[in-house]
Design a protein around this motif. Structure first.
Motif, PDB file in Angstrom:
ATOM      1  N   VAL A  99       0.864  -1.182   0.000  1.00 31.71           N
ATOM      2  CA  VAL A  99       0.000   0.000   0.000  1.00 31.71           C
ATOM      3  C   VAL A  99       0.898   1.229   0.000  1.00 31.71           C
ATOM      4  CG1 VAL A  99      -1.748   1.291   1.280  1.00 31.71           C
ATOM      5  CG2 VAL A  99      -1.837  -1.214   1.230  1.00 31.71           C
ATOM      6  N   TYR A 100       0.614   2.172  -0.901  1.00 30.45           N
ATOM      7  CA  TYR A 100       1.409   3.397  -1.015  1.00 30.45           C
ATOM      8  C   TYR A 100       0.551   4.607  -0.638  1.00 30.45           C
ATOM      9  CZ  TYR A 100       4.784   0.584  -3.575  1.00 30.45           C
ATOM     10  OH  TYR A 100       5.697  -0.378  -3.933  1.00 30.45           O
ATOM     11  N   PRO A 101       1.162   5.641  -0.032  1.00 31.13           N
ATOM     12  CA  PRO A 101       0.397   6.821   0.364  1.00 31.13           C
ATOM     13  C   PRO A 101       0.082   7.758  -0.799  1.00 31.13           C
ATOM     14  CG  PRO A 101       2.694   7.103   0.946  1.00 31.13           C
ATOM     15  CD  PRO A 101       2.551   5.710   0.405  1.00 31.13           C
ATOM     16  N   ASN A 102       0.482   7.359  -2.010  1.00 34.88           N
ATOM     17  CA  ASN A 102       0.209   8.189  -3.177  1.00 34.88           C
ATOM     18  C   ASN A 102      -0.031   7.295  -4.391  1.00 34.88           C
ATOM     19  OD1 ASN A 102       2.834   7.341  -3.886  1.00 34.88           O
ATOM     20  ND2 ASN A 102       3.711   9.127  -2.895  1.00 34.88           N
ATOM     21  N   GLY A 103      -0.568   7.871  -5.442  1.00 36.99           N
ATOM     22  CA  GLY A 103      -0.876   7.122  -6.648  1.00 36.99           C
ATOM     23  C   GLY A 103       0.274   7.101  -7.631  1.00 36.99           C
ATOM     24  N   GLY A 104       0.038   6.455  -8.763  1.00 35.51           N
ATOM     25  CA  GLY A 104       1.033   6.410  -9.823  1.00 35.51           C
ATOM     26  C   GLY A 104       1.989   5.239  -9.738  1.00 35.51           C
ATOM     27  N   HIS A 105       1.711   4.287  -8.873  1.00 33.36           N
ATOM     28  CA  HIS A 105       2.546   3.093  -8.763  1.00 33.36           C
ATOM     29  C   HIS A 105       1.960   1.982  -9.632  1.00 33.36           C
ATOM     30  CE1 HIS A 105       5.009   4.423  -5.320  1.00 33.36           C
ATOM     31  NE2 HIS A 105       3.924   5.114  -4.985  1.00 33.36           N
ATOM     32  N   GLY A 129       5.365   6.090  -8.841  1.00 31.97           N
ATOM     33  CA  GLY A 129       4.469   6.834  -7.974  1.00 31.97           C
ATOM     34  C   GLY A 129       4.676   8.324  -7.869  1.00 31.97           C
ATOM     35  N   ASN A 130       4.087   8.869  -6.783  1.00 36.11           N
ATOM     36  CA  ASN A 130       4.084  10.296  -6.462  1.00 36.11           C
ATOM     37  C   ASN A 130       3.274  11.122  -7.451  1.00 36.11           C
ATOM     38  OD1 ASN A 130       5.648   9.964  -4.144  1.00 36.11           O
ATOM     39  ND2 ASN A 130       7.533  10.042  -5.334  1.00 36.11           N
ATOM     40  N   VAL A 131       2.198  10.553  -7.999  1.00 35.79           N
ATOM     41  CA  VAL A 131       1.363  11.275  -8.949  1.00 35.79           C
ATOM     42  C   VAL A 131       0.193  11.959  -8.250  1.00 35.79           C
ATOM     43  CG1 VAL A 131      -0.103  11.035 -10.993  1.00 35.79           C
ATOM     44  CG2 VAL A 131       2.039   9.769 -10.844  1.00 35.79           C
ATOM     45  N   THR A 132      -0.478  11.256  -7.330  1.00 35.86           N
ATOM     46  CA  THR A 132      -1.631  11.826  -6.627  1.00 35.86           C
ATOM     47  C   THR A 132      -1.477  11.572  -5.133  1.00 35.86           C
ATOM     48  OG1 THR A 132      -2.913   9.780  -6.736  1.00 35.86           O
ATOM     49  CG2 THR A 132      -3.143  11.301  -8.589  1.00 35.86           C
ATOM     50  N   THR A 133      -2.370  12.139  -4.347  1.00 37.05           N
ATOM     51  CA  THR A 133      -2.308  11.937  -2.899  1.00 37.05           C
ATOM     52  C   THR A 133      -3.271  10.850  -2.433  1.00 37.05           C
ATOM     53  OG1 THR A 133      -3.908  13.711  -2.586  1.00 37.05           O
ATOM     54  CG2 THR A 133      -1.582  14.299  -2.444  1.00 37.05           C
ATOM     55  N   VAL A 134      -3.797  10.053  -3.350  1.00 38.26           N
ATOM     56  CA  VAL A 134      -4.714   8.969  -3.010  1.00 38.26           C
ATOM     57  C   VAL A 134      -3.901   7.742  -2.578  1.00 38.26           C
ATOM     58  CG1 VAL A 134      -6.484   7.416  -3.928  1.00 38.26           C
ATOM     59  CG2 VAL A 134      -6.421   9.807  -4.645  1.00 38.26           C
ATOM     60  N   VAL A 135      -4.312   7.110  -1.494  1.00 35.98           N
ATOM     61  CA  VAL A 135      -3.661   5.889  -1.042  1.00 35.98           C
ATOM     62  C   VAL A 135      -4.055   4.760  -1.995  1.00 35.98           C
ATOM     63  CG1 VAL A 135      -3.436   4.244   0.852  1.00 35.98           C
ATOM     64  CG2 VAL A 135      -3.696   6.685   1.349  1.00 35.98           C
ATOM     65  N   THR A 136      -3.055   4.042  -2.527  1.00 42.29           N
ATOM     66  CA  THR A 136      -3.325   3.006  -3.524  1.00 42.29           C
ATOM     67  C   THR A 136      -2.500   1.750  -3.255  1.00 42.29           C
ATOM     68  OG1 THR A 136      -1.612   3.848  -5.003  1.00 42.29           O
ATOM     69  CG2 THR A 136      -3.838   4.679  -5.347  1.00 42.29           C
ATOM     70  N   GLN A 137      -2.918   0.658  -3.885  1.00 41.65           N
ATOM     71  CA  GLN A 137      -2.190  -0.605  -3.813  1.00 41.65           C
ATOM     72  C   GLN A 137      -2.256  -1.265  -5.202  1.00 41.65           C
ATOM     73  OE1 GLN A 137      -3.803  -3.669  -1.189  1.00 41.65           O
ATOM     74  NE2 GLN A 137      -1.739  -4.447  -0.838  1.00 41.65           N
ATOM     75  N   PRO A 138      -1.145  -1.264  -5.947  1.00 39.90           N
ATOM     76  CA  PRO A 138      -1.163  -1.820  -7.298  1.00 39.90           C
ATOM     77  C   PRO A 138      -1.296  -3.345  -7.308  1.00 39.90           C
ATOM     78  CG  PRO A 138       0.942  -0.729  -6.844  1.00 39.90           C
ATOM     79  CD  PRO A 138       0.121  -0.643  -5.616  1.00 39.90           C
ATOM     80  N   TYR A 139      -1.990  -3.837  -8.344  1.00 38.42           N
ATOM     81  CA  TYR A 139      -2.126  -5.278  -8.528  1.00 38.42           C
ATOM     82  C   TYR A 139      -2.071  -5.611 -10.015  1.00 38.42           C
ATOM     83  CZ  TYR A 139      -6.984  -4.380  -9.881  1.00 38.42           C
ATOM     84  OH  TYR A 139      -8.106  -3.916 -10.513  1.00 38.42           O
ATOM     85  N   HIS A 140      -1.722  -6.859 -10.309  1.00 36.18           N
ATOM     86  CA  HIS A 140      -1.725  -7.384 -11.672  1.00 36.18           C
ATOM     87  C   HIS A 140      -2.118  -8.851 -11.565  1.00 36.18           C
ATOM     88  CE1 HIS A 140       0.546  -7.420 -15.824  1.00 36.18           C
ATOM     89  NE2 HIS A 140      -0.706  -7.831 -15.922  1.00 36.18           N
ATOM     90  N   ILE A 141      -3.152  -9.246 -12.299  1.00 33.58           N
ATOM     91  CA  ILE A 141      -3.685 -10.605 -12.230  1.00 33.58           C
ATOM     92  C   ILE A 141      -3.793 -11.152 -13.650  1.00 33.58           C
ATOM     93  CG2 ILE A 141      -5.614 -12.046 -11.477  1.00 33.58           C
ATOM     94  CD1 ILE A 141      -6.312  -9.677  -9.526  1.00 33.58           C
TER      95      ILE A 141
END
Length: 154
Positions: A99-105, A129-141
């Motif tokens: 989980v990252y504190p910012n978007g773009g990951h 990352g470091n694109v937005t201030t939204v907390v995000t968690q990248p996934y690939h399935i």
């Protein structure tokens, strides 16, 4: 005498270079690249999952995973290319980053290779990352044909 010494040294140099084993010209140790099909790729927001590299081989595991990532207000599986997987023919590869504190990951499954002894999944992080201030968690399935070998994530 200097000419002969120089000629001798050049000869030794060229013989040494020509005797080297050039691995770039050899086949990739019996590797067979496996084509994978995208099921889902993006970022979880609001309802996060454990960071993981997982192989799902049956419907029970798959349904438990879908329940885990589909929060009450956020249903990432609704954007998946498919959720009804035939586990007699396929298995699912799940990669979920931190989980990252910012978007773009991003987390990216680059290649899937079958070797005589295992399957290797090459995972990279193409976006840092470091694109937005939204907390995000990248996934690939992705899904691949069912192969009964151990899976190694690189």
């Amino acid at each position: 005498m200097k000419k002969h010494l120089l000629l001798l040294l050049c000869s030794i140099f060229f013989v040494t270079i020509s005797c080297r084993n050039n691995h770039d010209d050899e086949p990739l140790e019996n590797k067979n690249q496996i084509n994978f099909q995208l099921i889902g790729k993006g970022n979880l927001t609001g309802n996060y999952a454990a960071q993981q590299n997982t192989v799902i081989t049956n419907a029970t595991q798959w349904n438990n995973f879908l329940s885990q990532i589909d929060g009450q207000n956020n249903h990432p599986s609704a954007g998946f290319t498919e959720t009804n997987i035939d586990f007699n023919q396929f298995m699912v590869i799940v990669v979920i980053d931190a989980v990252y504190p910012n978007g773009g990951h991003s987390v990216d499954i680059m290649t899937v290779d079958e070797n005589p002894q295992n399957i290797e999944i090459d995972v990279e992080k193409l976006l840092q990352g470091n694109v937005t201030t939204v907390v995000t968690q990248p996934y690939h399935i992705v899904k691949i044909p069912k192969i009964l070998k151990p899976v190694i994530f690189n």
